[in-house]
Design a protein around this motif. Structure first.
Motif, short mmCIF file in Angstrom:
data_model
loop_
_atom_site.label_atom_id
_atom_site.label_comp_id
_atom_site.label_asym_id
_atom_site.label_seq_id
_atom_site.Cartn_x
_atom_site.Cartn_y
_atom_site.Cartn_z
N LEU A 259 7.11 -4.51 12.49
CA LEU A 259 6.33 -4.35 13.59
C LEU A 259 6.08 -3.18 14.32
CD1 LEU A 259 7.41 -7.60 15.91
CD2 LEU A 259 4.93 -6.93 15.08
N GLN A 260 7.07 -2.23 14.32
CA GLN A 260 7.00 -0.78 14.65
C GLN A 260 5.95 -0.25 14.10
OE1 GLN A 260 11.14 -0.05 14.19
NE2 GLN A 260 11.58 -0.47 16.33
N ALA A 261 5.53 -0.72 12.78
CA ALA A 261 4.43 0.14 12.25
C ALA A 261 3.16 -0.29 12.55
CB ALA A 261 4.68 0.19 10.49
N LEU A 262 2.86 -1.05 13.55
CA LEU A 262 1.85 -1.47 13.79
C LEU A 262 1.18 -0.79 15.01
CD1 LEU A 262 2.03 -5.45 13.55
CD2 LEU A 262 1.11 -4.10 11.66
N SER A 263 -0.11 -0.68 15.02
CA SER A 263 -0.42 0.53 16.03
C SER A 263 -1.40 -0.22 17.20
CB SER A 263 -1.05 1.71 15.63
OG SER A 263 -2.20 1.33 14.65
N ILE B 191 -2.72 -14.07 18.81
CA ILE B 191 -2.41 -12.72 18.79
C ILE B 191 -2.96 -12.40 17.45
CG2 ILE B 191 -0.63 -10.84 18.55
CD1 ILE B 191 1.03 -12.91 20.22
N SER B 192 -3.73 -11.06 17.31
CA SER B 192 -4.32 -10.73 16.12
C SER B 192 -3.90 -9.25 15.74
CB SER B 192 -5.57 -10.80 15.79
OG SER B 192 -6.38 -10.24 16.77
N PHE B 193 -3.63 -8.71 14.78
CA PHE B 193 -3.37 -7.45 14.15
C PHE B 193 -3.78 -7.24 12.70
CE2 PHE B 193 0.58 -10.07 14.22
CZ PHE B 193 1.02 -9.68 12.84
N THR B 194 -3.80 -6.15 12.42
CA THR B 194 -3.81 -5.66 10.94
C THR B 194 -2.68 -5.06 10.37
OG1 THR B 194 -6.46 -5.36 11.61
CG2 THR B 194 -5.58 -4.52 9.26
N LEU B 195 -2.33 -5.39 9.27
CA LEU B 195 -1.33 -4.63 8.53
C LEU B 195 -1.57 -3.24 8.26
CD1 LEU B 195 0.06 -7.47 5.97
CD2 LEU B 195 0.83 -6.77 8.47
N PRO B 196 -0.52 -2.50 8.38
CA PRO B 196 -0.85 -0.83 8.32
C PRO B 196 -1.24 -0.42 6.66
CG PRO B 196 1.46 -1.49 9.01
CD PRO B 196 0.94 -2.71 8.81
N HIS B 197 -2.26 0.30 6.60
CA HIS B 197 -2.80 0.75 5.58
C HIS B 197 -3.45 -0.26 4.72
CE1 HIS B 197 -0.38 4.30 6.36
NE2 HIS B 197 0.73 3.60 6.46
N SER B 198 -4.02 -1.24 5.45
CA SER B 198 -4.54 -2.33 4.53
C SER B 198 -5.76 -2.88 5.39
CB SER B 198 -3.89 -3.55 4.05
OG SER B 198 -3.44 -4.33 5.21
N ASN B 199 -6.61 -3.77 5.08
CA ASN B 199 -7.45 -4.60 5.72
C ASN B 199 -7.27 -5.83 6.02
OD1 ASN B 199 -9.21 -2.25 5.74
ND2 ASN B 199 -10.14 -2.76 4.07
N GLN B 200 -5.78 -6.12 5.82
CA GLN B 200 -5.50 -7.66 5.88
C GLN B 200 -5.21 -8.10 7.37
OE1 GLN B 200 -2.33 -8.78 3.29
NE2 GLN B 200 -2.35 -10.99 3.96
N GLY B 201 -6.10 -8.79 7.70
CA GLY B 201 -5.74 -9.17 9.47
C GLY B 201 -4.93 -10.47 9.38
N HIS C 187 0.93 -1.20 -0.02
CA HIS C 187 -0.06 -0.03 0.06
C HIS C 187 0.79 1.27 0.09
CE1 HIS C 187 -2.82 -3.10 1.09
NE2 HIS C 187 -3.77 -2.19 0.59
N LEU C 188 0.46 2.19 -0.61
CA LEU C 188 1.43 3.46 -0.71
C LEU C 188 1.20 4.04 0.68
CD1 LEU C 188 -0.12 5.27 -4.10
CD2 LEU C 188 2.29 4.14 -3.72
N PRO C 189 2.47 4.70 0.92
CA PRO C 189 2.63 5.21 2.27
C PRO C 189 1.61 6.26 2.41
CG PRO C 189 4.65 5.34 1.06
CD PRO C 189 3.71 4.79 0.03
N GLY C 190 1.01 6.16 3.62
CA GLY C 190 -0.07 7.35 4.14
C GLY C 190 -1.29 7.22 3.25
N ASN C 191 -1.57 6.01 2.45
CA ASN C 191 -2.55 6.06 1.71
C ASN C 191 -3.14 4.36 1.64
OD1 ASN C 191 -4.07 5.68 -0.89
ND2 ASN C 191 -2.99 7.45 -1.68
N SER C 192 -4.37 4.27 1.39
CA SER C 192 -4.78 2.92 1.60
C SER C 192 -4.78 2.33 -0.02
CB SER C 192 -6.07 2.68 1.80
OG SER C 192 -7.10 3.42 1.15
N GLN C 193 -4.37 2.99 -1.16
CA GLN C 193 -4.29 2.43 -2.41
C GLN C 193 -3.10 1.28 -2.69
OE1 GLN C 193 -3.66 5.35 -5.53
NE2 GLN C 193 -3.26 3.49 -6.99
N GLU C 194 -3.67 0.23 -2.88
CA GLU C 194 -2.74 -0.79 -3.32
C GLU C 194 -2.11 -0.96 -4.65
OE1 GLU C 194 -2.50 -5.61 -2.15
OE2 GLU C 194 -4.57 -4.87 -3.03
N ILE C 195 -0.83 -1.36 -4.58
CA ILE C 195 -0.07 -1.28 -5.87
C ILE C 195 0.43 -2.92 -5.94
CG2 ILE C 195 2.09 -0.85 -6.98
CD1 ILE C 195 0.44 1.59 -6.73
N VAL C 196 -0.14 -3.54 -7.15
CA VAL C 196 0.30 -4.76 -7.46
C VAL C 196 1.34 -4.87 -8.39
CG1 VAL C 196 -0.67 -7.06 -7.70
CG2 VAL C 196 -2.06 -5.34 -6.40
N LEU C 197 2.33 -5.38 -8.32
CA LEU C 197 3.26 -5.62 -9.41
C LEU C 197 3.36 -7.16 -9.59
CD1 LEU C 197 6.08 -3.40 -8.00
CD2 LEU C 197 4.40 -2.68 -9.58
#
Length: 152
Positions: free
Chosen positions: A87-91, A101-111, A35-45
């Motif tokens: 891990l430091q980017a998780l809030s 233990i559960s968490f969501t990846l930053p800037h995405s909805n992927q749990g 996902h783009l930094p500060g954005n929820s837009q996903e880039i797929v390559l």
């Protein structure tokens, strides 16, 4: 030091500092996304649609996996994907009473849900990190009334 890449996604051209990206998802068959930094837009390559950008981003992800890039980066095989995240980017973490233990990846909805029985070493790394960041620094110091030199 920044790690900038120029890539095309559809009609748009992006110039992205990959050091600002906090999670990548790799699929074994030639696909990497983030996902783009500060954005929820996903880039797929993919290797077919954008082989040069794919190789550049994958090379950076390998540096993260090798521990070359500073930070608390982990690599986790999860379902059919390989997740590389900081891990430091998780809030937020959820420590369930069933031991998960559960968490969501930053800037995405992927749990992500980790269990000790299925993700052993990774589960313990994340648990140690959570314990480290939530440790009460006052827990190590004596209460004010029992300080040396104080009288009852």
């Amino acid at each position: 030091m920044s790690y900038w890449v120029k890539l095309q996604d559809g009609r748009d051209i992006y110039v992205v500092d990959l050091e600002q990206v906090s999670a990548f998802t790799c699929i074994e068959h030639g696909r990497v996304s983030f996902h783009l930094p500060g954005n929820s837009q996903e880039i797929v390559l993919t290797t077919k649609a954008n082989p040069q950008a794919y190789r550049l981003v994958l090379a950076y992800v390998r540096l993260l996996s090798d521990g070359t890039v500073p930070g608390y980066w982990l690599t986790l095989k999860y379902d059919r994907d390989i997740l590389v995240f900081n891990l430091q980017a998780l809030s937020c973490f959820c420590l369930g009473d069933s031991g998960k233990i559960s968490f969501t990846l930053p800037h995405s909805n992927q749990g992500v849900v980790l269990r000790e029985t299925t993700h052993g070493a990774m589960y313990h790394k994340v648990l140690r990190y959570v314990q480290q960041v939530t440790r009460d620094p006052m827990a190590d110091s004596p209460p004010p009334d029992s300080a040396p030199g104080s009288s009852p």
